[in-house]
Design a protein around this motif. Structure first.
Motif, PDB file in Angstrom:
ATOM      1  N   ASN A   1       0.824  -1.210   0.000  1.00 31.30           N
ATOM      2  CA  ASN A   1       0.000   0.000   0.000  1.00 31.30           C
ATOM      3  C   ASN A   1       0.857   1.257   0.000  1.00 31.30           C
ATOM      4  O   ASN A   1       0.646   2.177   0.781  1.00 31.30           O
ATOM      5  N   GLY A   2       1.867   1.269  -0.851  1.00 32.77           N
ATOM      6  CA  GLY A   2       2.715   2.442  -0.952  1.00 32.77           C
ATOM      7  C   GLY A   2       3.881   2.405   0.012  1.00 32.77           C
ATOM      8  O   GLY A   2       4.262   1.353   0.530  1.00 32.77           O
ATOM      9  N   THR A   3       4.439   3.549   0.286  1.00 36.57           N
ATOM     10  CA  THR A   3       5.616   3.656   1.144  1.00 36.57           C
ATOM     11  C   THR A   3       5.364   4.641   2.289  1.00 36.57           C
ATOM     12  O   THR A   3       4.406   5.422   2.246  1.00 36.57           O
ATOM     13  N   PHE A   4       6.225   4.568   3.294  1.00 37.40           N
ATOM     14  CA  PHE A   4       6.146   5.515   4.407  1.00 37.40           C
ATOM     15  C   PHE A   4       7.546   5.746   4.955  1.00 37.40           C
ATOM     16  O   PHE A   4       8.487   4.998   4.683  1.00 37.40           O
ATOM     17  N   TYR A   5       7.684   6.803   5.751  1.00 33.12           N
ATOM     18  CA  TYR A   5       8.970   7.159   6.351  1.00 33.12           C
ATOM     19  C   TYR A   5       8.825   7.166   7.870  1.00 33.12           C
ATOM     20  O   TYR A   5       7.723   7.316   8.408  1.00 33.12           O
ATOM     21  N   SER A   6       9.936   7.006   8.543  1.00 33.44           N
ATOM     22  CA  SER A   6       9.922   7.064  10.007  1.00 33.44           C
ATOM     23  C   SER A   6      11.136   7.844  10.500  1.00 33.44           C
ATOM     24  O   SER A   6      12.231   7.732   9.946  1.00 33.44           O
ATOM     25  N   ASN A   7      10.919   8.644  11.522  1.00 29.43           N
ATOM     26  CA  ASN A   7      11.977   9.441  12.136  1.00 29.43           C
ATOM     27  C   ASN A   7      11.805   9.405  13.647  1.00 29.43           C
ATOM     28  O   ASN A   7      10.678   9.477  14.156  1.00 29.43           O
ATOM     29  N   GLU A   8      12.929   9.298  14.355  1.00 32.52           N
ATOM     30  CA  GLU A   8      12.883   9.258  15.814  1.00 32.52           C
ATOM     31  C   GLU A   8      13.952  10.195  16.382  1.00 32.52           C
ATOM     32  O   GLU A   8      15.053  10.295  15.836  1.00 32.52           O
ATOM     33  N   PHE A   9      13.606  10.850  17.496  1.00 29.10           N
ATOM     34  CA  PHE A   9      14.498  11.820  18.119  1.00 29.10           C
ATOM     35  C   PHE A   9      14.622  11.499  19.611  1.00 29.10           C
ATOM     36  O   PHE A   9      13.630  11.155  20.266  1.00 29.10           O
ATOM     37  N   CYS A  10      15.826  11.668  20.122  1.00 27.09           N
ATOM     38  CA  CYS A  10      16.061  11.540  21.556  1.00 27.09           C
ATOM     39  C   CYS A  10      16.893  12.752  21.993  1.00 27.09           C
ATOM     40  O   CYS A  10      18.001  12.968  21.487  1.00 27.09           O
ATOM     41  N   PHE A  11      16.351  13.555  22.903  1.00 30.11           N
ATOM     42  CA  PHE A  11      17.048  14.733  23.414  1.00 30.11           C
ATOM     43  C   PHE A  11      17.767  14.348  24.707  1.00 30.11           C
ATOM     44  O   PHE A  11      17.172  13.706  25.582  1.00 30.11           O
ATOM     45  N   ASN A  12      19.035  14.730  24.815  1.00 26.99           N
ATOM     46  CA  ASN A  12      19.847  14.313  25.950  1.00 26.99           C
ATOM     47  C   ASN A  12      20.253  15.518  26.800  1.00 26.99           C
ATOM     48  O   ASN A  12      20.865  16.466  26.283  1.00 26.99           O
ATOM     49  N   PHE A  13      19.926  15.459  28.088  1.00 26.61           N
ATOM     50  CA  PHE A  13      20.335  16.493  29.042  1.00 26.61           C
ATOM     51  C   PHE A  13      21.068  15.796  30.187  1.00 26.61           C
ATOM     52  O   PHE A  13      20.451  15.063  30.970  1.00 26.61           O
ATOM     53  N   SER A  14      22.381  16.014  30.258  1.00 26.92           N
ATOM     54  CA  SER A  14      23.222  15.248  31.173  1.00 26.92           C
ATOM     55  C   SER A  14      23.863  16.133  32.234  1.00 26.92           C
ATOM     56  O   SER A  14      24.126  17.323  32.009  1.00 26.92           O
ATOM     57  N   TYR A  15      24.138  15.508  33.373  1.00 22.25           N
ATOM     58  CA  TYR A  15      24.826  16.190  34.469  1.00 22.25           C
ATOM     59  C   TYR A  15      25.751  15.198  35.157  1.00 22.25           C
ATOM     60  O   TYR A  15      25.393  14.028  35.367  1.00 22.25           O
ATOM     61  N   SER A  16      26.967  15.655  35.501  1.00 24.81           N
ATOM     62  CA  SER A  16      27.927  14.813  36.201  1.00 24.81           C
ATOM     63  C   SER A  16      28.583  15.606  37.317  1.00 24.81           C
ATOM     64  O   SER A  16      28.829  16.806  37.184  1.00 24.81           O
ATOM     65  N   ARG A  17      28.875  14.919  38.405  1.00 26.32           N
ATOM     66  CA  ARG A  17      29.536  15.561  39.551  1.00 26.32           C
ATOM     67  C   ARG A  17      30.658  14.649  40.039  1.00 26.32           C
ATOM     68  O   ARG A  17      30.431  13.467  40.317  1.00 26.32           O
ATOM     69  N   GLN A  18      31.856  15.191  40.126  1.00 28.88           N
ATOM     70  CA  GLN A  18      32.997  14.446  40.649  1.00 28.88           C
ATOM     71  C   GLN A  18      33.169  14.824  42.112  1.00 28.88           C
ATOM     72  O   GLN A  18      33.319  15.997  42.466  1.00 28.88           O
ATOM     73  N   PHE A  19      33.183  13.810  43.007  1.00 31.58           N
ATOM     74  CA  PHE A  19      33.213  14.068  44.440  1.00 31.58           C
ATOM     75  C   PHE A  19      34.613  14.014  45.025  1.00 31.58           C
ATOM     76  O   PHE A  19      34.881  14.596  46.062  1.00 31.58           O
ATOM     77  N   ASP A  20      35.508  13.286  44.404  1.00 32.13           N
ATOM     78  CA  ASP A  20      36.911  13.301  44.776  1.00 32.13           C
ATOM     79  C   ASP A  20      37.706  12.888  43.548  1.00 32.13           C
ATOM     80  O   ASP A  20      37.168  12.820  42.437  1.00 32.13           O
ATOM     81  N   SER A  21      38.972  12.620  43.709  1.00 30.27           N
ATOM     82  CA  SER A  21      39.813  12.301  42.560  1.00 30.27           C
ATOM     83  C   SER A  21      39.495  10.959  41.938  1.00 30.27           C
ATOM     84  O   SER A  21      39.951  10.662  40.828  1.00 30.27           O
ATOM     85  N   CYS A  22      38.709  10.132  42.629  1.00 27.05           N
ATOM     86  CA  CYS A  22      38.455   8.766  42.148  1.00 27.05           C
ATOM     87  C   CYS A  22      37.008   8.502  41.742  1.00 27.05           C
ATOM     88  O   CYS A  22      36.755   7.630  40.908  1.00 27.05           O
ATOM     89  N   PHE A  23      36.056   9.235  42.332  1.00 29.29           N
ATOM     90  CA  PHE A  23      34.652   8.841  42.224  1.00 29.29           C
ATOM     91  C   PHE A  23      33.798   9.940  41.605  1.00 29.29           C
ATOM     92  O   PHE A  23      33.939  11.109  41.939  1.00 29.29           O
ATOM     93  N   ALA A  24      32.894   9.532  40.689  1.00 23.53           N
ATOM     94  CA  ALA A  24      31.972  10.480  40.054  1.00 23.53           C
ATOM     95  C   ALA A  24      30.653   9.773  39.764  1.00 23.53           C
ATOM     96  O   ALA A  24      30.610   8.544  39.600  1.00 23.53           O
TER      97      ALA A  24
END
Length: 347
Positions: A128-151
């Motif tokens: 029955n013809g053709t179709f297209y598909s598009n998908e989006f994922c928005f990424n909002f990241s945060y990181s915190r390092q607590f000492d020289s070894c651990f994050a």
């Protein structure tokens, strides 16, 4: 108990609760937003999708593991293009920075999947013809390092999916912890795709999201130019079941019962291995092997190179460039390129 130990204990508690909640529910059934599991880094794809624990300032890897965001990724821009199976194309763009009033490191980006032109076929096999598909994922990241070894790090991922006139919205999140006592050793725990489908494509039926728990270790040999990367994948369950389809004599598909691999094979499906050969700071060669991918996608009479991958990396003064070639099936392969740079290098 210091702050790092308290945070680690809290993450282990969350991991235990999530494992109990999702392990049984996620074993079977259909998944939505599977594109978020495709490697968003050529380096990751080349190493069998295992380098979640490489802590060397690679922003493209931090899009997979938010705990890798730190001062070495600040003010960097990462662009990735993955020419996936058939005419499917995956793209990703991520920028990392710091904010004056927020301690730690933040990043924002977008992942885009274009599945190309598809043929619409009804339940009677009529086109029955053709179709297209598009998908989006928005990424909002945060990181915190607590000492020289651990994050620790976290990513919130709103998802928008559009397939042939039908749309769906979802909300996912990743949480990770990282331990790196020195520049040669790094270990990480990553809980991926916590969340749910908020609105369905059609009607009221919703499906599971590809929830996953991974652990990874990367170790660079002190007196040899090699980095070994080991990943334990899908720790949320032990039995990685899969189903097979046989064909009855009348041509009707017959769904067989789930096949549980033997103990050794099933254990190996949780393992993925990658090796980086680093003869110089400006150049490296990468190879990877993912046993789960090989077992699920190989042909019985001609397994070929399914599950194997390789790639190259250039670390130049102003930018880094990575290429990967991953073989998922005898009939198809994936080629991806990642470009990353610190914007101040061009001033």
């Amino acid at each position: 108990m210091n702050a790092s130990a308290r945070i680690l204990a809290f993450l282990l508690l969350v991991l235990s609760l999530l494992t109990n909640q999702f392990a049984t529910a996620q074993q079977n059934g259909k998944y939505v937003y599977e594109f978020v599991t495709i490697p968003q880094s050529a380096r990751a794809a080349a190493l069998g999708n295992v380098p979640l624990a490489i802590n060397d300032g690679d922003l493209a890897l931090a899009t997979i593991n938010p705990a890798l965001l730190n001062a070495s990724t600040t003010e960097k821009l990462s662009l990735n293009v993955n020419r996936y199976i058939a005419d499917i194309t995956l793209g990703n763009a991520t920028y990392c920075t710091t904010l004056k009033k927020i301690p730690g490191t933040v990043a924002a980006g977008i992942t885009y999947l274009n599945s190309g032109k598809n043929t619409r076929i009804d339940q009677y096999g009529i086109s029955n013809g053709t179709f297209y598909s598009n998908e989006f994922c928005f990424n909002f990241s945060y990181s915190r390092q607590f000492d020289s070894c651990f994050a620790i790090g976290a990513t919130v991922k709103p998802v928008l999916s559009y397939i042939g006139g039908y749309s769906s919205i979802g909300l996912l999140a990743d949480v990770s912890a990282l331990y790196s006592p020195n520049s040669n050793l790094c270990a990480t725990l990553l809980i991926r795709n916590i969340g749910a489908q908020i609105t369905s494509y059609y009607g009221t039926d919703t499906y599971k999201v590809p929830f996953e728990i991974d652990a990874a270790l990367a170790y660079k040999l002190a007196y040899a130019p090699f980095r070994i990367c080991l990943q334990l994948q899908h720790l949320e369950r032990f039995k990685l079941k899969h189903s097979q389809t046989s064909y009855a004599e009348n041509g009707v598909d017959v769904k067989e019962e789930n096949v549980i691999p033997n103990f050794i094979d099933n254990s190996l499906r949780h393992l993925a291995l990658g090796i980086e050969f680093v003869p110089a700071k400006s150049f490296n060669i990468r190879v990877g092997y993912n046993h789960k991918t090989r077992q699920e996608l190989k042909l019985a009479d001609s397994p070929g190179a399914a599950g194997l991958s390789w790639g190259l990396g250039l670390n130049l003064k102003k930018f880094q460039l990575s290429y990967a070639n991953a073989r998922y099936h005898l009939a198809s392969r994936s080629n991806s390129i990642t470009f990353s740079t610190r914007l101040s290098n061009w001033n």
